[in-house]
Design a protein around this motif. Sequence first.
Motif, PDB file in Angstrom:
ATOM      1  N   ALA A 156       0.838  -1.207   0.000  1.00  0.00           N
ATOM      2  CA  ALA A 156       0.000   0.000   0.000  1.00  0.00           C
ATOM      3  C   ALA A 156       0.874   1.259   0.000  1.00  0.00           C
ATOM      4  O   ALA A 156       0.566   2.238  -0.673  1.00  0.00           O
ATOM      5  N   ASP A 157       1.960   1.205   0.770  1.00  0.00           N
ATOM      6  CA  ASP A 157       2.889   2.345   0.795  1.00  0.00           C
ATOM      7  C   ASP A 157       3.489   2.592  -0.581  1.00  0.00           C
ATOM      8  O   ASP A 157       3.629   3.737  -1.012  1.00  0.00           O
ATOM      9  N   LEU A 158       3.847   1.489  -1.249  1.00  0.00           N
ATOM     10  CA  LEU A 158       4.454   1.621  -2.573  1.00  0.00           C
ATOM     11  C   LEU A 158       3.428   2.213  -3.546  1.00  0.00           C
ATOM     12  O   LEU A 158       3.740   3.138  -4.303  1.00  0.00           O
TER      13      LEU A 158
ATOM     14  N   ILE B 253      11.662  -2.436  -6.606  1.00  0.00           N
ATOM     15  CA  ILE B 253      11.313  -3.003  -7.920  1.00  0.00           C
ATOM     16  C   ILE B 253      10.824  -4.451  -7.765  1.00  0.00           C
ATOM     17  O   ILE B 253       9.829  -4.847  -8.368  1.00  0.00           O
ATOM     18  N   GLY B 254      11.475  -5.228  -6.923  1.00  0.00           N
ATOM     19  CA  GLY B 254      11.058  -6.613  -6.697  1.00  0.00           C
ATOM     20  C   GLY B 254       9.642  -6.691  -6.148  1.00  0.00           C
ATOM     21  O   GLY B 254       8.819  -7.476  -6.628  1.00  0.00           O
ATOM     22  N   LEU B 255       9.355  -5.850  -5.173  1.00  0.00           N
ATOM     23  CA  LEU B 255       8.015  -5.789  -4.572  1.00  0.00           C
ATOM     24  C   LEU B 255       6.981  -5.427  -5.644  1.00  0.00           C
ATOM     25  O   LEU B 255       5.908  -6.025  -5.723  1.00  0.00           O
ATOM     26  N   ALA B 256       7.350  -4.470  -6.487  1.00  0.00           N
ATOM     27  CA  ALA B 256       6.452  -4.051  -7.569  1.00  0.00           C
ATOM     28  C   ALA B 256       6.234  -5.188  -8.566  1.00  0.00           C
ATOM     29  O   ALA B 256       5.106  -5.445  -8.991  1.00  0.00           O
TER      30      ALA B 256
ATOM     31  N   ILE C 173       4.493  -3.069 -11.628  1.00  0.00           N
ATOM     32  CA  ILE C 173       5.619  -2.605 -12.424  1.00  0.00           C
ATOM     33  C   ILE C 173       5.155  -1.739 -13.590  1.00  0.00           C
ATOM     34  O   ILE C 173       5.825  -0.770 -13.954  1.00  0.00           O
ATOM     35  N   SER C 174       3.965  -2.033 -14.135  1.00  0.00           N
ATOM     36  CA  SER C 174       3.536  -1.226 -15.276  1.00  0.00           C
ATOM     37  C   SER C 174       3.251   0.216 -14.851  1.00  0.00           C
ATOM     38  O   SER C 174       3.492   1.144 -15.621  1.00  0.00           O
ATOM     39  N   SER C 175       2.758   0.417 -13.607  1.00  0.00           N
ATOM     40  CA  SER C 175       2.575   1.804 -13.145  1.00  0.00           C
ATOM     41  C   SER C 175       3.916   2.497 -13.003  1.00  0.00           C
ATOM     42  O   SER C 175       4.038   3.687 -13.284  1.00  0.00           O
ATOM     43  N   ILE C 176       4.928   1.739 -12.539  1.00  0.00           N
ATOM     44  CA  ILE C 176       6.259   2.350 -12.408  1.00  0.00           C
ATOM     45  C   ILE C 176       6.816   2.679 -13.789  1.00  0.00           C
ATOM     46  O   ILE C 176       7.279   3.793 -14.041  1.00  0.00           O
TER      47      ILE C 176
END
Length: 278
Positions: A28-30, A77-80, A86-89
């Motif tokens: 949630a923080d990410l 990045i791993g968490l994403a 990852i696509s949002s990043i």
Amino acid sequence: YTHKKIMLDKTDLSPLISTSSTSLFTLADLQHAIESHYLIIFYQPQIELRSGKVVGFEALVRLQHPERGMIFPDQFIGLAEQNNLISSITNEVIDLVITDYGLFCEKGIEPNISINISAQDLLDLSLPEQLSTRLANVGIPTGAITFELTESAVLTSISDSLDIMNRLRMKGFALSIDDFGTGHSSLVQLYQAPFTELKIDRSFVMKMLDDDEAMSIVKVCIYLAKELKMETVAEGVETEEIWNKLKELGCDIAQGFYRAKPMSLKACCDWLTTEFNI
Ligand code: C2E
Ligand code: CA
Ligand code: CA
Ligand code: CA
């Protein structure tokens, strides 16, 4: 990777938090951090060894948290990737690069920018079309953008990946195989995939003057890339000795702390002024 400790700030050892459900730095923080636009890009110069000219920059994402300070990609990045974020990043990174590209242009340079993408980005068949439209809208040529992929990202779903990579190439994007030598790609896969650039992993580059095997791998990478008509980039170039040796071996481009660390856009522009009078 889930059990990896997250160190939020190198100077603050107290919040050594794991990414488990009890941690403070949760999914949630990410998510919140992405939505709040806490992501920022640092740029690391890539320099052509033969001419000494800056030919481009690698865009490296960081999370600039108002309370927790700067968080490095290895910590999110791993968490994403595990949680379909990852696509949002990737999208946010591309938006940031598009904005910054305009500022580079104001300085009179039209650099090549390398952007890291993950396995999941290679599952989205609409990506090549979407990206080329987004860039065309702001007048950035697709040829100015290189996507960096690791061998494992490509191998996650090889036939879909190849399809998307071919579409990206047809749109004019360049493709780089990142961390080369650390994955499990075979020569056949390398030959089938439309890579334009090979990035020699820094673990080999950093050891190449002390370790015969590392040196052999660097030489083979340069040779292989030349044969396959790909450019070679050496990452992790930390010393003048390594720089000189790579130049002698015919490596095309070097990236590393010896010449420049990843920097904010502002620091990057100052660096260009100091080093190159740009
Ligand atoms: P990478 O793609 O292999 O990026 C190069 C890493 O090496 C960067 O770490 C950079 O700061 C570091 N580096 C550069 N020069 C030197 C050197 O001379 N010596 C040493 N020891 N290190 C050097 P960073 O920025 O922490 O990024 C870590 C990884 O996070 C990247 O590895 C990449 O896999 C991933 N990453 C970064 N940005 C993004 C992004 O926007 N999207 C995705 N999916 N992944 C990203
Ligand atoms: Ca990279
Ligand atoms: Ca790399
Ligand atoms: Ca790496």
